[in-house]
Enzyme design. Structure first.
Site, PDB file in Angstrom:
ATOM      1  N   CYS A   1       0.826  -1.218   0.000  1.00 13.09           N
ATOM      2  CA  CYS A   1       0.000   0.000   0.000  1.00 13.09           C
ATOM      3  C   CYS A   1       0.855   1.261   0.000  1.00 13.09           C
ATOM      4  O   CYS A   1       0.450   2.288  -0.532  1.00 13.09           O
ATOM      5  CB  CYS A   1      -0.937   0.003   1.201  1.00 13.09           C
ATOM      6  SG  CYS A   1      -2.225  -1.254   1.116  1.00 13.09           S
TER       7      CYS A   1
ATOM      8  N   ARG B   1      -8.564  -4.585   0.097  1.00 18.01           N
ATOM      9  CA  ARG B   1      -8.054  -3.556  -0.806  1.00 18.01           C
ATOM     10  C   ARG B   1      -8.990  -3.465  -2.000  1.00 18.01           C
ATOM     11  O   ARG B   1      -8.975  -4.325  -2.879  1.00 18.01           O
ATOM     12  CB  ARG B   1      -6.614  -3.876  -1.196  1.00 18.01           C
ATOM     13  CG  ARG B   1      -5.704  -3.854   0.008  1.00 18.01           C
ATOM     14  CD  ARG B   1      -4.312  -4.390  -0.247  1.00 18.01           C
ATOM     15  NE  ARG B   1      -3.619  -3.573  -1.232  1.00 18.01           N
ATOM     16  CZ  ARG B   1      -3.296  -3.997  -2.427  1.00 18.01           C
ATOM     17  NH1 ARG B   1      -3.625  -5.192  -2.832  1.00 18.01           N
ATOM     18  NH2 ARG B   1      -2.641  -3.212  -3.250  1.00 18.01           N
TER      19      ARG B   1
END
Length: 220
Positions: free
Chosen positions: A50, A127
């Site tokens: 990320c 995600r």
């Protein structure tokens, strides 16, 4: 906690009011001004994959702004954790993170968008990416596994294609990029299908009665 449910394409995107690194924000703050929204979630701050995504989103921020898309990140970490992570990423990437990151400690946003999966080993959000139009409708959603970083170029293309489709009443073919031919709607009757293949459809590249493409005017 509200029931966690993934909004479907063309359903209203759940509005929210949430604390973020830019203060209190609402989804409707942006859509009411005619902006598109790219809402993306991440499982936790200071995660390696990320981190690479945030740096790339930050680098492409101005590009998204040019096509009227607001970036908004969200996870269940605190504002202070978000601030520490963002400041660290700015040093690593040499770029300013200009978009807000929601601190969803009560999981209201995550639940509204189905981001906390019961099958997960913990409460970390999955995600996901939601493309939301200025009318507040979900137009696309993409989920990623923990090990795969998001392709920011593709997410940018998604919004370009959606805007092109809306503005021109067309569809975009596989691997479409701005400036390339688009797809026109297939005929709805046998008569119209015959006309389409007879050569009477000027300006169209007719590959079959149901598959025809055309060039769009070049924007000045």
């Amino acid at each position: 906690m509200a029931e966690s449910r993934i909004p479907r394409i063309m359903e209203p995107a759940p509005d929210f009011e949430a604390k973020s690194t830019h203060g209190l924000i609402r989804l409707s703050d942006y859509t009411s001004r005619g902006k598109w929204v790219l809402l993306f979630s991440h499982p936790a701050d200071f995660t390696p994959v990320c981190s690479t995504e945030f740096i790339e989103f930050a680098r492409r921020y101005d590009d998204f702004e040019k096509i009227n898309v607001q970036l908004i990140g969200v996870s269940i970490d605190s504002v202070f954790s978000h601030i520490a992570w963002v400041r660290d990423l700015e040093q690593i990437g040499g770029i300013q993170v200009k978009f807000p990151v929601i601190a969803d400690l009560d999981q209201k946003v995550s639940s509204a968008y189905g981001l906390v999966h019961e099958a997960a080993a913990d409460t970390a959000t999955v995600r996901a990416v939601f493309a939301i139009d200025p009318k507040g409708s979900v137009r696309a959603l993409i989920y990623y596994p923990m090990q795969l970083g998001r392709n920011i170029d593709e997410l940018f293309r998604v919004f370009q294609a959606l805007q092109t489709a809306d503005d021109n009443g067309v569809s975009c073919p596989a691997n479409w990029r701005p400036g390339q031919p688009v797809i026109v709607a297939a005929p709805a009757t046998v008569e119209d299908a015959a006309k389409r293949t007879s050569g009477a459809a000027s300006g169209l590249n007719v590959q079959s009665w149901y598959l025809s493409k055309k060039d769009l005017p070049i924007a000045k």
